[in-house]
Design a protein around this motif. Structure first.
Motif, short mmCIF file in Angstrom:
data_model
loop_
_atom_site.label_atom_id
_atom_site.label_comp_id
_atom_site.label_asym_id
_atom_site.label_seq_id
_atom_site.Cartn_x
_atom_site.Cartn_y
_atom_site.Cartn_z
N VAL A 27 0.87 -1.18 0.00
CA VAL A 27 0.00 0.00 0.00
C VAL A 27 0.91 1.23 0.00
O VAL A 27 1.77 1.37 0.87
N ALA A 33 2.37 4.47 -6.95
CA ALA A 33 1.56 3.33 -7.37
C ALA A 33 2.02 2.77 -8.70
O ALA A 33 2.31 3.50 -9.64
N SER A 41 -2.17 2.21 -4.74
CA SER A 41 -2.42 3.48 -4.07
C SER A 41 -3.36 3.28 -2.88
O SER A 41 -4.35 2.56 -2.96
N ALA A 42 -3.05 3.97 -1.80
CA ALA A 42 -3.92 3.97 -0.62
C ALA A 42 -5.26 4.61 -0.94
O ALA A 42 -6.23 4.41 -0.22
N GLY A 47 -6.64 -0.43 -1.94
CA GLY A 47 -5.71 0.13 -0.97
C GLY A 47 -6.42 0.69 0.25
O GLY A 47 -6.03 0.44 1.40
#
Length: 88
Positions: A27, A33, A41-42, A47
């Motif tokens: 993450v 990313a 991507s968070a 994510g």
């Protein structure tokens, strides 16, 4: 933050509940990313659903088709940076 909680740059093993496919994901922030390399991507649905979870729990997220994605978090392979892990 405890090392057993998924945060930024945690590397985790997950198993898709529908297909049984196992993946290792990290993450990360959006600018880092690279989904094909396992860096998600968070801010993505997957994510976001992983953040704050622990091994043994299930992450759930909406898919583009409107179905629910579900994966079991099998293990935290590398601890988050906040717990002494290394930034990739």
């Amino acid at each position: 933050m405890p090392a057993d909680v998924i945060t930024m740059y945690s590397q985790v093993d997950i198993v898709d509940a529908h297909t049984g496919r196992r993946q290792t994901l990290t993450v990360c922030y959006p600018e880092d990313a690279e989904p094909s390399a396992g860096f998600i991507s968070a801010l993505s649905p997957v994510g976001c659903s992983l953040l704050g979870q622990k091994a043994g729990s299930f992450a759930r997220w909406p898919t583009p088709s409107g179905e629910e994605g579900v994966a079991e978090i099998v293990a935290i392979v590398a601890p988050p940076v906040a717990a002494g892990g290394q930034h990739p």
